[in-house]
Design an enzyme around this catalytic site. Structure first.
Site, short mmCIF file in Angstrom:
data_model
loop_
_atom_site.label_atom_id
_atom_site.label_comp_id
_atom_site.label_asym_id
_atom_site.label_seq_id
_atom_site.Cartn_x
_atom_site.Cartn_y
_atom_site.Cartn_z
N ASP A 173 -12.38 -9.98 -0.66
CA ASP A 173 -13.60 -10.04 0.07
C ASP A 173 -14.63 -9.29 -0.57
O ASP A 173 -14.11 -8.45 -1.29
CB ASP A 173 -13.41 -9.92 1.41
CG ASP A 173 -12.66 -8.73 1.90
OD1 ASP A 173 -12.72 -7.75 1.14
OD2 ASP A 173 -12.10 -8.52 3.15
N GLU A 230 -6.18 -10.47 -1.14
CA GLU A 230 -6.99 -10.38 -0.03
C GLU A 230 -8.74 -10.36 -0.43
O GLU A 230 -9.45 -9.38 0.22
CB GLU A 230 -6.58 -8.93 0.56
CG GLU A 230 -5.11 -8.59 1.14
CD GLU A 230 -4.50 -7.69 1.89
OE1 GLU A 230 -5.62 -6.92 2.47
OE2 GLU A 230 -3.62 -7.36 1.96
N GLU A 235 0.93 -1.33 -0.07
CA GLU A 235 -0.12 -0.03 0.04
C GLU A 235 0.91 1.46 0.00
O GLU A 235 0.54 2.19 0.72
CB GLU A 235 -0.78 0.01 1.16
CG GLU A 235 -1.77 -1.27 1.06
CD GLU A 235 -2.65 -1.31 2.62
OE1 GLU A 235 -3.00 -0.17 3.20
OE2 GLU A 235 -3.59 -2.36 2.37
N ASN A 244 2.05 -5.15 -3.19
CA ASN A 244 0.62 -5.36 -2.87
C ASN A 244 -0.06 -4.10 -2.60
O ASN A 244 0.42 -3.35 -1.97
CB ASN A 244 0.50 -6.30 -1.62
CG ASN A 244 -0.73 -6.79 -1.35
OD1 ASN A 244 -1.42 -7.31 -2.08
ND2 ASN A 244 -1.18 -6.84 -0.18
N HIS A 273 -10.56 -5.82 -2.16
CA HIS A 273 -11.53 -5.83 -1.14
C HIS A 273 -12.77 -4.96 -1.92
O HIS A 273 -12.63 -3.61 -2.23
CB HIS A 273 -11.10 -4.78 -0.02
CG HIS A 273 -10.00 -5.56 0.82
ND1 HIS A 273 -10.18 -6.61 1.63
CD2 HIS A 273 -8.72 -5.18 0.93
CE1 HIS A 273 -9.32 -6.93 2.23
NE2 HIS A 273 -8.14 -6.15 1.91
#
Ligand code: G3I
Length: 459
Positions: free
Chosen positions: A267, A265, A160, A202, A238
């Protein structure tokens, strides 16, 4: 907070094309009928992983689902900087080691998350800056990657580091203020510490072609052109109630730079589209041959950082949701990662004096040729390794030595064994080769190596 920001961004790029296209995708001849995520992903040469809170490894309902469905894990928090170096120079690996042991006992690979991130810095690092912070962060990368060396499939080396919004530039942080080269310095330190791990950048809000993902794309392209060791890009994913129509195209453009891509990641907000979005993301990964795996950020809805979003594949009782079925079907319907066909053995038997090096690079993998300088009772072998058209991130060259021959000394490679079948692996600075690029290593031995033939395997 960030969670809301992520969802808002996802909604603004809402396009339904990816869902529609994915839903009409025909089954291919590679369709299979795996009955768990891990089996179906593995059949297609990929992993399917989950973020794990190690505290839950003693909850049997949780572990039952984890072990049955997943063949990769990542620590949700336990490998982060605040967890692994709570005081400067004092390292704590309890949680990370526990997860690695669980993975090894259950046939799972491990993603490492994350060596450097502006969040979850320990307090002592938060108050540092300049050269003191730069050396502390590089030391952190070196120590942690060394501790876990050989146990990590892919490391999120930097997490990030790019800003949200339209700038496409870096996020401000104390890490960034040590100098714009902090990311490449971290990647170089990670490569030196664990040459076998794939090294990833990432980030989130990169779920389509947008200013942020383009900023990252430009960094990766620059790294590849300058030989900064980067192997993969993680797309956190996400997601909200829609999926960018160019989600797959975005993965593909990164893959075309010569890096693997991973969904790291995943979701998805609950609601009518959840199952469709899960299916579409999985299909997108399957359609990109360098998309090597998918990780969901938790096991059951109640394990998720997103709380009432019910964002995962299993409900709180561990029951499979509609999203699970769509993911499984997409894994089963998708193509396998193409495997490299075996390389042809060299056609010319090695002679003594030296053979000519191959003029054309091999199509895939790597090739090796040897030249021998022999005398009665001893020899020096000089070996040239040539990368195939895909390049290498590592290589391994094997020889079967005649009876009586023995390796006594090796340079620019690491030898395993000294008699019979002996293998030579790259060292940290010469494993990564561009297409057609050549590197050399050598070894000395006693006895005779006349007639030996090298075989080269690339990774
Ligand atoms: O362990 C303490 C506990 O002792 C204490 O009582 C409790 C009180 O708040 O806090 C607990 O720590 C929390 C930790 O999660 C474990 O649950 C932290 O406060 C909390 O900040 C931390 O949140 C994590 C978050 O990263 C930190 O930014 C989430 O679990 C984790 O899912 C989340 O993961 C991130 C990825 O690393 C990077 N990408 C985004 C993703 C979601 O935010």
């Amino acid at each position: 907070m960030k969670h809301r920001r992520v969802l808002r961004a996802a909604v603004t790029v809402a396009v339904t094309g990816a869902l529609a296209a994915g839903m009409t995708m025909a089954l291919t001849t590679s369709a299979s009928a795996g009955t768990t995520l891990r089996a179906s992903a593995a059949e297609k040469g990929r992993y399917f992983g989950a973020a794990v809170a190690t505290g839950k490894l003693s909850t049997s309902a949780y572990v039952t689902v984890l072990n049955r469905e997943f063949n990769s894990v990542v620590a949700e928090n336990e490998m982060k900087w605040d967890a692994t170096e709570p005081q400067q120079g004092q390292f704590r690996y309890t949680g990370g080691d526990r997860l690695v042991s669980h993975a090894q006992a259950n046939g799972m690979s491990v993603r490492g998350h994350a060596l450097l991130w502006h969040q979850q810095e320990p307090g002592w690092a938060q108050s540092m800056s300049g050269s003191a912070l730069r050396s502390a962060m590089i030391n952190h990368v070196t120590q942690v990657a060394t501790h876990f060396r050989g146990k990590i499939h892919s490391w999120d080396v930097v997490n990030e580091a790019f800003a949200d919004g339209g700038s496409g530039g870096r996020r401000d942080s104390n890490l960034q203020r040590t100098g714009n080269d902090w990311i490449e310095a971290a990647f170089r330190a990670a490569r030196a510490a664990d040459p076998g791990a794939k090294l990833c950048y990432n980030d989130y809000n990169t779920d389509g072609i947008n200013a942020k993902s383009t900023g990252i794309y430009n960094m990766v392209r620059d790294f590849k052109s300058r030989g900064v060791p980067i192997d993969c890009v993680g797309f956190q994913s996400h997601l909200g109630t829609s999926l960018a129509g160019d989600y797959q195209a975005n993965l593909q453009r990164f893959a075309d730079l010569g890096v693997d891509v991973q969904i790291t990641e995943l979701d998805v907000m609950t609601g009518g589209n959840q199952a469709n979005i899960y299916g579409a993301v999985t299909r997108a990964c399957m359609n990109v041959s360098r998309c090597t795996g998918i990780t969901v950020w938790g096991v059951r809805d109640c394990d998720s950082w997103r709380g009432s979003d019910n964002a995962l594949l299993f409900d709180c009782n561990g029951n499979k949701k509609a999203a699970y079925t769509n993911v499984l079907n997409a894994l089963n319907a998708g193509p396998a990662i193409p495997t490299d066909p075996p390389t042809d053995p060299p056609t010319d038997p090695p002679t003594d004096p030296p053979t000519d090096p191959p003029t054309d690079p091999p199509a895939v993998g790597c090739s090796a040729s040897v030249s021998l300088n022999s005398w009665t009772g001893g020899f020096v072998a000089s070996v040239k390794v040539t990368a195939g058209s895909a390049g290498t991130s590592g290589w391994n060259v094997g020889f079967t030595l005649p009876s009586g021959a023995s390796v006594t000394n090796t340079w620019s490679a690491t030898a395993s064994g000294s008699t019979g079948t002996v293998r030579f692996a790259n060292v940290n600075y010469n494993g990564r080769l561009g297409a057609g690029q050549v590197t050399e290593f050598g070894f000395q031995g006693t006895g005779s190596a006349s007639g030996v033939t090298p075989t080269c395997t690339a990774s």
